[in-house]
Design an enzyme around this catalytic site. Structure first.
Site, PDB file in Angstrom:
ATOM      1  N   TRP A 141      21.141  48.983  82.310  1.00  0.00           N
ATOM      2  CA  TRP A 141      22.600  48.830  82.261  1.00  0.00           C
ATOM      3  C   TRP A 141      23.034  47.494  82.871  1.00  0.00           C
ATOM      4  CZ3 TRP A 141      25.142  54.128  83.980  1.00  0.00           C
ATOM      5  CH2 TRP A 141      24.844  55.091  83.008  1.00  0.00           C
ATOM      6  N   GLU A 201      45.489  60.041  84.920  1.00  0.00           N
ATOM      7  CA  GLU A 201      45.081  61.427  85.145  1.00  0.00           C
ATOM      8  C   GLU A 201      45.024  61.797  86.632  1.00  0.00           C
ATOM      9  OE1 GLU A 201      43.648  59.240  83.110  1.00  0.00           O
ATOM     10  OE2 GLU A 201      42.915  60.161  81.260  1.00  0.00           O
ATOM     11  N   LYS A 223      24.224  48.301  77.370  1.00  0.00           N
ATOM     12  CA  LYS A 223      22.890  48.900  77.487  1.00  0.00           C
ATOM     13  C   LYS A 223      21.885  47.970  76.834  1.00  0.00           C
ATOM     14  CE  LYS A 223      25.160  53.191  77.965  1.00  0.00           C
ATOM     15  NZ  LYS A 223      26.325  53.761  77.277  1.00  0.00           N
ATOM     16  N   THR A 239      48.354  57.927  78.946  1.00  0.00           N
ATOM     17  CA  THR A 239      47.418  56.922  79.459  1.00  0.00           C
ATOM     18  C   THR A 239      47.658  55.583  78.763  1.00  0.00           C
ATOM     19  OG1 THR A 239      45.737  57.526  77.826  1.00  0.00           O
ATOM     20  CG2 THR A 239      45.668  58.697  79.927  1.00  0.00           C
TER      21      THR A 239
END
Ligand SMILES: Nc1ncnc2c1ncn2[C@@H]1O[C@H](COP(=O)(O)OP(=O)(O)OP(=O)(O)O)[C@@H](O)[C@H]1O
Ligand SMILES: Nc1ncnc2c1ncn2[C@@H]1O[C@H](COP(=O)(O)OP(=O)(O)OP(=O)(O)O)[C@@H](O)[C@H]1O
Ligand SMILES: [Mg+2]
Ligand SMILES: [Mg+2]
Lengths: 539, 539
Positions: B443, B330, B438, B185
């Site tokens: 959010w 992935e 947060k 990754t």
């Protein structure tokens, strides 16, 4: 050490699950046998297919049991495609235009346990039923109907079966190598032979066949499957449409040019698929109705050779591109599609046009070769004619219930077609090996002779056959249907001059009112040969 | 009873075999590290890949052995893709922009036995070599070079290896579930993790990812893979281009806007793929050079969020459509692509534009869901934000050399992204779960704050981060790069008014000269947080 990625099975259930999940609101339009047009959605189809799978389980059917369909292209047939295969049974689509003895043979050979039938076929099935050896349930595709119930003892009604189920059936995670569906060949050259597809080959054909240079459907398309759902799964159209979430239009029983022209304009069809005879009819239908087919971008044409004159006619008059494709029941069916390469963009338009007449090139997943009768591989030079052989991810291994492999010792399937392939892999079907005319040791392509005949504006349809000849063994004879009643044999023969070598010009033209067509719209040349192969001996 | 169709393995070898068979004459263009542009063909690539596979066998490599590459996008890298995987070895593409200790870690963790390197990386590899525990052969991608031979003891030269082989190597019929390639990754959020693809998942990603509503390449396309070949196999572009016979252009090391603009016009690119920062650069490059990108039809943009202002800019100035896509190492990587549905054609152009800003919908082969932190499935209402989970035919099961599954108990992969999904399956990435801010229990999406900043014409680049706050726990701070030096913090903050709720407006703007980028062109927010997360505490 195997890799560490998820291993999901490639199943028909996963196709309809995707459509139900991501394209639930997209329309599926169905012209019913009654003539009524109904609009449903992929969400409805998914739910009903789940209901059907649950109902078949409730009937006690075992996994892998064959379920036959004798039906037009309509939404219940579509639900049966997904409900039967997705549920782990085998969907056996049957050509309703078969003769009674062929129907009985096929249904018994397939060991069909359930038979789904459109109301059209109630009388025929009522009559033949006693001869079906394995059929346990006959399901009429519609609501309960007292008349029908009186005709077939113990008949079930599709809508009642579904109404008893909730639609929350989970598609089983089947082994992708299990059979999903069964289709018999068109029976053009003899008795139909069964081809049993697997879930895996069906899904690979869906993905490999719908590449942008293939069928090329998108979610924004409205696709009309004129090709029957009993003809090689309508060339995979229902599966592709589900996978990409295209709007699907199923035209029901009336495939005449006028009905199709109206449907294309009403439903704003962008892509349509069918055999050449359908598009010949559509041309007439468009003229008669004044419909414009303005939404139609392209049609995929295959099943028999596309009369080349249709390409410029459709393009110039209606802005419709005809994409010529070749395939077989044994190849799921996509074998080749005619899409140009980048280098062809520099050719002049005549040369491009010429290229587009052939059957095209193979997509990834398919490989082709030519061999002579001894099995020696022939060059791909665009000139050498040979027996076309094929292998790939969605090609047959052996016929249904046959013990022997259908393949050569080195694993290729012999198509029975005679073709050329050029250096770019463009394939042209010259003939079926059973049809090609052997005149004094030289081969004459009936496909080419027919194409020339049909390029004559006074000729509606034509078939060339080998007639017996005392000196040359075989000589070409053309059997033709007139468009203009005043056309003469001499005029048509003159039309061949300069288009083929003089020794390839047919010896005779026989005019007839209609050509004998098989259930999928192909000319039955074996019938013509029975009638006319001695026509030159009589002289 | 299994079905009776051919069962061909889905292998990388079969992809290049197809290109060599049906597209041998189609061009592959490569900008070499030297700056020279070379034109080869798919036929050449196939032959050289076969030579390479033979050479690796001759070196005594065992099936499944990992071969690393540290290389730009060029034709030898392409040959290695097919020669290594097709030959039954595992092609491990390595990000050359990694720090030395990460390079060493990855190469040893992968147990690479061969290392293919571009000349650019000779000095670095010469220095680190002693620390590679398993590497037996270092192969420099070019002809013999005495200088290089003097720097690396026992080094092999790619061109010599190939010259010793004939190119008639037969691609082995490998088990499709064997590993084909390995990629770590991007390391945006921590240490890179290895993902090992199989032949099957790679081919399914090729077919499923190249549907007409996906990458959508055709033989007539000329595709520019700007996305590095070390970044999730250049998003599968080499495999897709081989499968469909598209002309492929590999741009070498220089991915600045001016080089790309010139290359696009010179090679008449029709489709290009890359991360957003590349296209920002291209916009400038087009302006500087006066290139018009007239041939360019569309670019596929993913890897991080597409600044929405780029969509109309490219469309109105250059006639280029930007297709927003989302994926992960992935997921091979295609997870979603933004292509509209048929029903959207009736929306007005503003509404269509708005829809095109999101990350799009999943193709067949991929499924998506949202869950809360407890794993409860959340509604797809286009509003509810949740953890995005994915499963499908080309999704990871477990990381390379990890014993544990990477999946939830019910078989889904948790992406680490926070998203919404609407009723049609359209997904919008709101943030990475590690990045989302947060603030007092609510959010705030950093993606949205960045997009607004970049829609200000005086701002070149922007990243929003969570800064610690004594009262609200976290509050948004924007780190921005000026395009116009006169722009002020107050001006940018004012730009947010009316675009987000007032409590979502950032507390501060910090201007910097450059943002820290990872090897695949993504902003490293963990670096930014290290530097700036106390900036509000200091006040
Ligand atoms: N585009 C085309 N041009 C010429 N012929 C075609 C084309 N497409 C299909 N065909 C012919 O159709 C055949 C495949 O048809 P199908 O599988 O429907 O059954 P059939 O061969 O007609 O019947 P049977 O095998 O039972 O005799 C091919 O082998 C070929 O001869
Ligand atoms: N179109 C997009 N919009 C927003 N984010 C995207 C988009 N495409 C990809 N991403 C982000 O990139 C991630 C996948 O990137 P990749 O696999 O290259 O490694 P990474 O997640 O950046 O690195 P690491 O996992 O090592 O921290 C996704 O999880 C998502 O956060
Ligand atoms: Mg046949
Ligand atoms: Mg990641």
């Amino acid at each position: 050490m195997l890799g560490k990625m998820m291993h999901k099975q490639l199943t028909i259930g996963s196709l309809i699950e995707h459509a139900g999940r991501f394209h639930a609101g997209t329309t599926v339009t169905s012209v019913e046998t009654s003539g009524e047009t109904v609009h449903m959605t992929w969400g409805d189809i998914d739910t009903n297919a789940r209901r059907l799978a649950a109902a078949l389980n409730r009937l006690g059917l075992e996994q892998g049991a064959r379920c036959g369909t004798i039906a037009w292209n309509n939404r219940r047939h579509l639900e049966i495609y997904f409900g039967v295969s997705g549920g782990g049974f085998v969907c056996h689509t049957i050509n309703p235009r078969l003769k009674a003895e062929q129907l009985i043979y096929i249904i018994n050979h397939a060991e069909d346990q359930v038979l789904f039938i459109d109301t059209t076929f109630v009388p025929a099935v009522a009559q033949l039923r006693a001869q079906f050896t394995e059929v346990k349930h006959i399901v009429v595709m519609g609501p309960r109907d007292a008349d029908i119930a009186a005709q077939i003892d113990g008949v079930l009604f599709y809508d009642e079966l579904l109404a008893a189920e909730t639609g929350d059936f989970d598609w089983p995670d089947l082994d992708e190598n299990l059979p999903s569906s069964l289709c018999y060949t068109s029976g053009t050259t003899g008795n139909p032979k069964g081809v049993e597809y697997t879930h895996r080959t069906s899904v690979l054909h869906t993905l490999g066949g719908n590449q942008p240079d293939g069928i090329g459907l998108r979610a924004r398309d409205t696709v009309l499957a004129v090709v029957p759902m009993f003809h090689v799964n309508a060339w995979g159209t229902p599966y592709i449409a589900a996978a990409v979430g295209a709007k699907l239009v199923l035209p029901g029983p009336n495939l005449d040019g006028v009905s199709l022209a109206k449907l294309i304009d009403a439903e704003k069809i962008t892509v349509a698929l069918g055999v050449p005879t359908i598009w010949m009819g559509l041309l007439q239908g468009l003229e008669e109705t004044g419909c414009t087919a303005a939404s139609l971008e392209r049609t995929i044409v295959g099943g028999s050779a596309l009369p080349t004159v249709m390409i410029p006619t459709f393009r110039d008059k209606y802005g419709v591109e005809l994409v010529h494709a070749w395939g077989m029941t044994e190849t799921s069916p996509i074998g080749t599609l005619n899409q140009l390469l980048q280098k062809h963009s520099t050719l002049d338009s005549d040369a491009q046009e010429k290229l587009r007449e052939g059957q095209g090139r193979a997509p990834y997943g398919i490989n082709l070769r030519l061999v002579d009768d001894a099995g020696t591989i022939l060059p791909n030079d665009g000139k050498t004619e040979g027996n076309l052989q094929i292998c790939g991810h969605w090609v047959i291994d052996s016929y249904f219930r046959a013990d022997d492999s259908a393949l050569t010792a080195d694993g290729w399937f012999n198509t029975g077609d005679v073709a050329t392939i050029d250096a770019d892999g463009y394939m042209i079907i010259r003939d079926r090996s059973k049809d090609i005319i052997k005149s004094g040791g030289e081969w004459i392509s009936t496909v080419e002779l027919e194409d020339i005949a049909m390029s004559h504006s006074d000729i509606a349809q034509a078939a060339a056959i080998a007639a017996k000849h005392p000196k040359w063994d075989e000589r070409p004879v053309v059997i033709a249907v007139k468009r203009n009643p005043s056309v003469t044999e001499a005029a048509l023969l003159a039309h061949y001059k300069g288009k083929v070598a003089s020794w390839q010009i047919p010896d005779r033209v026989v005019f007839v009112d209609t050509l004998p067509l098989g259930g999928t719209g192909k000319v039955l040349k074996n019938k013509l040969r029975e009638s006319y192969d001695e026509v030159l001996l009589e002289d």
